[in-house]
Design an enzyme around this catalytic site. Structure first.
Site, PDB file in Angstrom:
ATOM      1  CE  LYS A 100      48.260 -39.968 -60.312  1.00 29.47           C
ATOM      2  NZ  LYS A 100      46.954 -39.306 -60.050  1.00 29.47           N
ATOM      3  CB  SER A 169      46.448 -39.764 -56.513  1.00 28.31           C
ATOM      4  OG  SER A 169      45.871 -39.307 -57.739  1.00 28.31           O
ATOM      5  CB  SER A 193      44.454 -36.430 -57.748  1.00 26.84           C
ATOM      6  OG  SER A 193      43.775 -37.242 -56.830  1.00 26.84           O
TER       7      SER A 193
END
Length: 471
Positions: A100, A169, A193
């Site tokens: 990420k 996210s 997330s």
């Protein structure tokens, strides 16, 4: 209740006509790791297969923030040379892993999902990236994060239907694994997330107990809740990556010096006795879609006496409020430099959250921390009688539209208490989109959680297979 099986997954490695590269994509991370260690598979072969898949699929999915083909191939070539020279190999030797874009990497930009850090290049790797490299993994690239890992959506689409959100996210990480562009990926969770995008994209998403994986070099959101999590296409694959990352780091105040739990060994074992599950609709059941309620009631019925419905007390319904206060106050502190530097470049949603955080009193903040301890103690009593909690991962399937990332409410309580959670892609919504099943265990009981998750996945799979047999 229907087992999730996307059109994408059915086409990978399932036909004799599949190309050699496509067949490699069908390997689990564990099987690929075994072949890489044995020498029957080269790291360059596997890397090239995933790079070809990315080239073919990512124009539609848009899961990647940064990808350097040359960098990937150089890592793969170095891994093959290490094998050829008979040097020691790590547990992730030659395995590509996606990261990420809120995790610092010295070899690739880390922009944290905001134009305010466009082109940012960290001087050093996050601790977990150093651990990955030491374990022999190949950094495949950086996946899209929402704006500063909060709620502002990125460019990523849901691999099952591009008109629906992939969640957030950790949207790019979940979508990359779901679309077979990576065998493994890493994300972070401050509310929902990891769990939410895993549910929406139809992959396994594991959020460990709070404090098991170092966050040094990861964009801070809330120090009380931030947790590094992993994505894979099986429980065992999540165990392999999660266990490797659980190395003590004194630079993270949430960590304690202890040996990592034996996730992979325990997760691969059959439970010694049939697990007992507490089916917990949770205090937020009214926010679940009707089809979600029906699916979970059917799942509970399928499990029979192994599943017992348990209602939590009214105090647990306040977890959302307390989590929110602590989170926004921490965001106001940690993201204040972005707010001061370029608030006009932030979404209105994030500006509002930061400004809300400015107004949280010290009394309410500390009250929330006290409430977290009390709620966790109450759940510890529940876990004396049950192996895990069974509950939805999300209110429903991925919502239509790309302007929002979905509701994290079915993660909030467990994140608030720091408990380990895993999402299993076992159900489908009415539009054929994935619908995740979430299991939750007591803090520190990660290995048993994954063992129960594997048992549940096999149990549901067997039931679905029996239902499909002709009479």
């Amino acid at each position: 209740m229907t087992e999730n099986s996307s059109a994408t997954s059915k086409t990978i490695g399932s036909s004799a006509k599949s190309s050699a590269k496509e067949a490699l994509l069908g390997l689990s991370a564990g099987d690929a790791a075994a072949q890489l260690r044995e020498g029957s598979l080269k790291a360059t072969e596997l890397a090239e297969a995933y790079l070809a898949r990315i080239q073919a699929v990512d124009p539609d999915v848009q899961a990647w923030a940064h990808l350097d083909v040359g960098f990937v191939l150089r890592q793969a070539e170095a891994a093959d040379k290490r094998k050829q020279h008979g040097l020691p190999l790590g547990p992730l030797h030659g395995l590509p892993v996606a990261l990420k874009d809120n995790i610092d990497t010295r070899d690739l930009p880390t922009e944290n999902g905001t134009v305010l850090q466009s082109g940012r290049r960290p001087f050093e790797d996050a601790t977990l990236v150093s651990v990955l490299k030491a374990a022999g993994a190949i950094v495949l690239g950086k996946t899209v994060s929402t704006e500063l890992a909060v709620f502002g959506p990125g460019k990523t689409r849901n691999p099952h239907n591009a008109d629906h959100t992939p969640g957030g996210s950790s949207s790019g990480s979940a979508a990359a694994v779901a679309a077979y562009m990576a065998p493994l990926a890493i994300g972070t969770q401050t509310n929902g997330s990891v769990v939410r995008p895993a549910s929406y994209c139809g992959v396994y998403g594991y959020k460990p107990s709070f404090g098991l994986i170092s966050r040094k070099g990861v964009l801070p959101g809330s120090g009380h809740f931030d947790t590094v999590g992993v994505f894979g296409r099986s429980v065992e694959d999540c165990a392999l990556l999660g266990q490797t990352l659980m190395q003590f780091d004194a630079a993270d105040p949430a960590m304690t010096a202890q040996a990592p739990p034996p996730l992979l060994r325990v997760a691969s074992e059959a439970p010694p006795v049939t697990p007992r599950l507490a089916f917990v609709p949770s205090p937020f059941w009214d926010r679940a879609e009707d089809y979600t309620k029906e699916a979970f009631e059917e799942l509970a019925a399928l499990l029979g006496d192994t599943s017992v419905q348990v209602e939590l007390g009214d105090a647990y319904g306040e977890a959302d409020l307390h989590h929110r206060r602590i989170m926004v106050a921490d965001l106001a502190k940690n993201l204040n430099p972005f707010y001061e530097k370029g608030r006009d470049q932030l979404t209105q949603t994030l500006r509002d959250m930061i400004e809300e955080g400015h107004k949280v009193t010290a009394l309410d903040y500390n009250r929330g921390l006290d409430r977290r301890k009390a709620l966790r103690n109450g759940l510890d009593e529940l876990f004396e009688n049950f192996d895990a909690i069974l509950t939805p991962a999300t209110p429903g399937q991925a919502p239509n539209g790309l302007g929002k990332t979905g509701d994290p409410i079915f993660s909030t309580l467990w994140t608030f208490c720091g408990l380990p959670c895993i999402t299993l892609p076992l159900l489908q919504g009415p539009d054929g989109l994935p619908l995740g099943v979430q299991l939750v265990a007591s803090r520190g009981d990660d290995a048993r959680l994954l063992r129960v998750a594997r048992w549940l996945a096999k149990t549901v799979d067997a039931a679905v297979t029996d239902n499909e047999k002709p009479e």
